[in-house]
Design an enzyme around this catalytic site. Sequence first.
Site, PDB file in Angstrom:
ATOM      1  N   TYR A   1     -64.736  49.510  -0.078  1.00 11.17           N
ATOM      2  CA  TYR A   1     -63.465  49.504   0.539  1.00 11.17           C
ATOM      3  C   TYR A   1     -63.510  48.771   1.810  1.00 11.17           C
ATOM      4  CZ  TYR A   1     -62.640  53.620  -2.494  1.00 11.17           C
ATOM      5  OH  TYR A   1     -62.261  54.490  -3.395  1.00 11.17           O
TER       6      TYR A   1
ATOM      7  N   CYS B   1     -61.501  59.244  -8.458  1.00 13.53           N
ATOM      8  CA  CYS B   1     -61.933  59.130  -7.111  1.00 13.53           C
ATOM      9  C   CYS B   1     -63.373  59.340  -7.068  1.00 13.53           C
ATOM     10  CB  CYS B   1     -61.170  60.305  -6.339  1.00 13.53           C
ATOM     11  SG  CYS B   1     -61.926  60.573  -4.844  1.00 13.53           S
TER      12      CYS B   1
END
Length: 337
Positions: free
Chosen positions: A188, A57
């Site tokens: 994203y 992450c």
Amino acid sequence: MDTNATAETDFSTKGIYVTGDEYTRDTNYIETRITRDGEDGYPVEAGRYRLVVSRVCPWAHRSTIVRRLLGLEEVISIGVCGPTHDVRSWTFDLDEGGVDPVLGIERLQEAYFKRTPNYPRGITVPAVVDVPSGAVVTNNFPQITLDFSTEWSEFHREGAPDLYPEALREEMAPVMKRIFTEVNNGVYRCGFAGSQESYDAAYDRLFIALDWLEERLATQRFLMGNTITEADVRLFATLVRFDAVYHGHFKCNRNKLSEMPVLWAYARDLFQTPGFGDTVNFEQIKKHYYVVHEDLNPTQIIPKGPDTSGWTTAHGRESFGGNPFGNGTAPTRPVDA
């Protein structure tokens, strides 16, 4: 990892939701802070808290870099979740028996539920857990690293860099904001776009920002001058994943990072700086994105490439002078877990 994608598509365990065709990040975090004065009920205290992360992450990666650069390993322990998770939660499948050895739990979800029963939002990393109670204190990733720099200063190692210098904070704020909205979040926005129109707009925004960074870094070694700061940490976490994941998986494919000469040299400079590259695990990163995002990669096939040997090649950024650690020194403690 905090990824949120559309009204009809529920990615709540990852922190992703999409409004209509456009990707929107849920930024409603647990905002409790750990401070010297303990104003929120959680005072700075060595050995009391556990930082829970995953190597995959980018938001969690920032906290592992800052923790290492500042030398906080002795006072804030770390729990590392595996690279994949199910619909419920990140899990500790890298640990013996699948149980975190300090918290005694199998799923990070359990620590969130200790704080708020049936916690309704994404079970995200990084999360700082109060070990005595087993409850999450905060998952507010931007504030976690700033507090590591400011509230935990009495525990910094000798020679730790000043990642959030007071004299630069006003100048840093818009730089970090643009990095977050256009780059960290921008990849994203491309990957989870719900229409061609929203994807095209996201793609243009991302590469406008990368071109701006290419220009900014053409005349100075790091984002704020000749030493690393929080801004560099935040940008690096996205750049190091760009060719391995975002270029193909998220369709951010105008060019690879390795085809942008200034940013590629800058990223290699950071990668070769202790605290950055030694906290990267490319295999886990690829496994997460290509396995967990079944909507984007239904076959769950993990690419063999790209070749990562280029990250250790000469970058030439020393010609700008300066020292990544300012008047300080590099961390020498071995990387933990």
